[in-house]
Structures are given as C-alpha cells and as structure tokens.
Write an enzyme that holds these catalytic residues in place. Structure first.
Site, PDB file in Angstrom:
ATOM      1  N   SER A 198      51.938  39.279 -41.809  1.00  0.00           N
ATOM      2  CA  SER A 198      51.911  38.677 -40.498  1.00  0.00           C
ATOM      3  C   SER A 198      52.820  37.453 -40.446  1.00  0.00           C
ATOM      4  O   SER A 198      53.998  37.548 -40.705  1.00  0.00           O
ATOM      5  CB  SER A 198      50.461  38.340 -40.132  1.00  0.00           C
ATOM      6  OG  SER A 198      50.325  38.289 -38.754  1.00  0.00           O
ATOM      7  N   ASP A 275      49.326  48.266 -33.394  1.00  0.00           N
ATOM      8  CA  ASP A 275      49.285  46.797 -33.465  1.00  0.00           C
ATOM      9  C   ASP A 275      49.655  46.219 -32.099  1.00  0.00           C
ATOM     10  O   ASP A 275      50.781  46.359 -31.635  1.00  0.00           O
ATOM     11  CB  ASP A 275      50.263  46.309 -34.538  1.00  0.00           C
ATOM     12  CG  ASP A 275      50.081  44.844 -34.896  1.00  0.00           C
ATOM     13  OD1 ASP A 275      49.611  44.074 -34.039  1.00  0.00           O
ATOM     14  OD2 ASP A 275      50.410  44.478 -36.035  1.00  0.00           O
ATOM     15  N   HIS A 305      46.543  45.545 -36.148  1.00  0.00           N
ATOM     16  CA  HIS A 305      47.107  44.427 -36.896  1.00  0.00           C
ATOM     17  C   HIS A 305      46.263  44.050 -38.104  1.00  0.00           C
ATOM     18  O   HIS A 305      46.795  43.636 -39.129  1.00  0.00           O
ATOM     19  CB  HIS A 305      47.256  43.201 -35.978  1.00  0.00           C
ATOM     20  CG  HIS A 305      48.032  42.074 -36.581  1.00  0.00           C
ATOM     21  ND1 HIS A 305      49.382  42.154 -36.821  1.00  0.00           N
ATOM     22  CD2 HIS A 305      47.640  40.854 -37.015  1.00  0.00           C
ATOM     23  CE1 HIS A 305      49.797  41.021 -37.363  1.00  0.00           C
ATOM     24  NE2 HIS A 305      48.761  40.214 -37.497  1.00  0.00           N
TER      25      HIS A 305
END
Length: 451
Positions: A198, A275, A305
């Site tokens: 991320s 996501d 995600h």
C-alpha cells in the site's frame, strides 16, 4: 462510494466515524482514501478498527501534503512495546533508526536459522506496524530470507510525527543505518529485496530506484502509485484545493511512477481486482512504467485492498517466494547511478565521454552525459564502469553516525571526527569537537567510522 469499502487506505483500519467541518460521510470516505480508518476487516498484516480524524484541510499548494489535517487522515500510528529491544542474538531483534530532526523509526528484524540468502526490506500500510510481519514471517524464513520490517515515524516505539513529505527520505536514511545492523547479524553480504504494501510501496520503489546497485528485487503489494489518482481524492481534491485547475497543478508528494524508470531488477506487482481504495489500474501503471526485463503482474480477481492474503494466501506466498529466488541470483552490471564511459562507438565524439546511468531501456541503458550531449541509449558492449554508485548523498550518513573528514583544502579538518546532525541541502551537517563546532561538508569529504 460506501465508506465501509474504504477499509483503510494504504493498509488502513475500519469503522471511521469522522466529524468536523466537512460532511461526515464525505470526510469518512476521504479518510479511507488517504489511508484513514474506515470499515475494513483487515488481513494477516494486522488491520484493525478505529475512528477517523476531522476538521478542514486548510492551506493550499504543495504544503498541503504535510498539513496536520492531512497527516492525521493519512497516518494512523499505533504504539507497540518492543519485545526484543537491542538484542544482538536470536531470531527476532527490535530497535530504532535515527532519522532527521532527532526522530526515530522503529524496526523488527527477523532472521532464519541458517544462511541468509536475501534480506527483505518491508514497509507496511498506514494502519499497520512493523511487528505485523509476525503473521507471515515463516514464509520468508522458509526461503532463507531475513525480513527487516520498518515503521514510519511515530509508529510502534518510534518517535516524532509521520509525514508524507518525509517518507522517502526516511526510507533512504533507514537503509543506510541498517547496513551495520545487518553486518552484525551476519547477513550484510546477502542480496536485498525492497517490498512495500500500500503506502509502503512509495518507500520500496524509492529505495530500489535511488540505490539500484544495492537492491536486487522489488515487490509491490496493493501498492500506491499516485495519491491524486485515488478515486475519492480525485473527486474531492478540486473542492478542497479551490478548483480543478489548482488540483491539476498540485504535485504529488512523491514521484513513484517516475522513479520506476530507474529499476532493472526483477519486479513483482500484486493487486486485487476489487480494490476500491487503490484502484487496480495503479498496479497496471506500475508494471507498465517499470523497464525491467523480468516483471510479473499478479491479479487477484476476488480480492480487495485488505484481504489479499486471506483470499489468496497460498498464491501470494508462492509469488513472493519466486521473486526472492530471482533476487538471490540477480546481477546488474550497469545499475542506475553508476558512472560509465562510452567506447567503441561509430560516433567518435562520444567515445571517452563519461556519464551516469539513468536506467534500462530494453537491451540498452539510458546514460546522462554532460551537455550538450544529453541523454543517450547505449548498448552494454559500448559501456564500461568507471566508478560504482557510491550514493554520495546526505541520506547515506545517518544521524548520530561518527564520520571522519578527509581531502579538504583546510588541512586542520582532515582526519577530524564528528557526529552527523543531519542533511543540509547537498551537504551533511557535522558537529565537530570545540572549538570547531558545526560544519556542513560534502559527502565526498566524509567517511563513516564503524567501530
């Protein structure tokens, strides 16, 4: 967009309630997209529930990225007590690295029982901590890889405030500070992989680009490539910035996509097709922009995600293991940053010219020569290395390190030792014993003293 789907951007948390001057639902969505807390169930990295920040964003221009309101939305540090602080033996070791401004970044080092073939530098999502790798450490250790799991400022037992503007600089500072740690652990000569989940992808890419000769593999896991490219940031940005034009002219806090152009090592990009925090398109952009000849894009059709390792744990582990195997044998004769000299070219004017490698371009390398020659793409057969990339940059000198001055025109300073205070432009601020005080010297005139 349902805020509950914004499960902690960049590894974020769940259940934000928001507040302040903006509409609560809208603020909650913004919090999720900027890495805030918002309703996700987390995964094996350790996502958790929490409540969101509030208030107006305030300020305009590029400084908005380090505005306290944005910082509170983008980062959610948690305090964790170290269990293995300053251990010099054993499979798990905790500690801190000093970064600029006197702050510290906490880390946890995991070591396999046998020979270490690869060291993985791992940066987590914005609502996770360095100890969360406990959940997946066996996979890394099983392929003879050590893991150096790194936090951001103010996370776990670190100090200071996290900052979008300081993420990449801190990554380089921690890398420099990690080298003696790894030497002490017996794995200083191992190959290295940069891995980011991320928001951590920004740090991993930056390190792989700026220290290309020292990084042998890159893993991007649900990685953030562009803050402005996030759906809710793109929709709300013009409102908080005063209009579409102002938002369009706003620079990203980090040029992650641009940095990819320096990378030649094996690349693994993994991303969930569902996501809604960091769109799958950012994974495609990452894979497309990187010029490495060995790159893989793994699509997880039914993952979002924060649930990749829950939904595709076996496949995820297999992909990472394969990348680590590639890194263990990867070599690059002309990594970005090295000084090379051109030879045996039909254009005689270029023969003997020296320049810096910018990165690969198919079977060639992009070289930056002094003006007026500019950038050229040359074959490996027409290049020879003149000097390895010594990374003569201030961030190679961690705060607190002991350095010795040399090769200065003022002989009084040559051989004198002092302690690094931090970077100062393209120089390093060093505190020498009285009466000399603080001096700003070029990196080329300093060498680190390792006791």
């Amino acid at each position: 967009m349902d805020p509950n789907l914004l499960a902690g951007l960049m590894g974020g948390k769940g259940g934000g309630k928001g507040g302040g001057g903006l509409d609560p639902a809208m603020l909650q969505g913004l919090a999720g997209l900027l890495g805030g807390k918002g309703g996700g169930k987390g995964d094996s990295y350790g996502g958790a529930d929490g409540d969101g920040g509030a208030g107006g964003l305030g300020g305009m221009g590029e400084k908005i990225w380090d505005n306290p309101m944005v910082r509170n939305i983008a980062f959610h540090p948690s305090a964790v007590q170290p269990e293995f602080m300053e251990k010099t033996s054993g499979p798990i070791r905790d500690g801190v690295f000093k970064v600029a401004d006197g702050d510290t970044v906490s880390y946890r080092l995991y070591l396999p029982s046998g020979e270490v073939k690869v060291v993985v530098y791992f940066w987590h999502g914005n609502a996770e901590v360095c100890t969360a790798v406990d959940h997946v450490k066996d996979m890394f250790l099983g392929c003879d890889a050590a893991v150096l799991s790194l936090d951001y400022r103010g996370y776990s037992w670190g100090t200071g405030q996290p900052s979008l503007g300081k993420l990449c600089g801190d990554a380089l500072a921690c890398f420099a500070a990690s080298l003696p740690l790894l030497d002490e652990a017996g794995c200083g000569a191992a190959k290295r992989v940069a891995m980011g989940r991320s928001i951590g992808a920004t740090c991993a890419v930056h390190l792989a680009a700026k220290r290309a000769g020292k990084i042998h593999g890159l893993v991007i896991d649900s990685g953030l490539m562009s803050l402005k490219g996030l759906p809710m940031v793109a929709s709300m940005g013009p409102m908080v910035m005063g209009g579409p034009e102002a938002f369009a002219n706003l620079k990203e806090p980090f040029d992650t996509l641009g940095s990819l152009e320096a990378i030649s090592c094996p690349l693994l990009v993994m991303h969930g097709k569902r996501d809604e925090i960091v769109p799958f398109s950012q994974a495609v952009d990452c894979h497309t922009r990187c010029p490495s000849q060995d790159k893989t894009l793994k699509e997880w059709p039914n993952a979002g995600h924060n649930d990749v390792t829950l939904t595709y744990g076996t496949e995820w582990a297999q992909a990472v293991t394969e990348l680590i195997g590639k890194a263990a044998t990867f070599t690059e004769p002309f990594p970005a940053g090295v000084l090379v000299e051109a030879h045996s070219l039909s254009v005689e004017a270029l023969n003997g010219l020296q320049g810096r490698v910018l990165g690969p371009q198919a079977e060639r390398y992009r070289i930056k020569f002094p003006d007026p020659n500019g950038e050229k793409a040359l074959k490996a057969a027409n290049l020879k290395v003149i000097a390895e990339d010594t990374s003569d940059a201030p961030d190679e000198y961690p705060i607190g390190a002991t350095v010795e001055a040399h090769s200065l025109s003022n002989n009084d300073f040559n051989g004198m030792r002092g302690n690094v205070l931090g970077p100062q432009g393209d120089r390093v601020s060093v505190e020498f014993p009285e009466p000399h005080g603080v001096k700003a010297l070029k990196p080329v005139n300093l060498k680190i003293i390792r006791d």
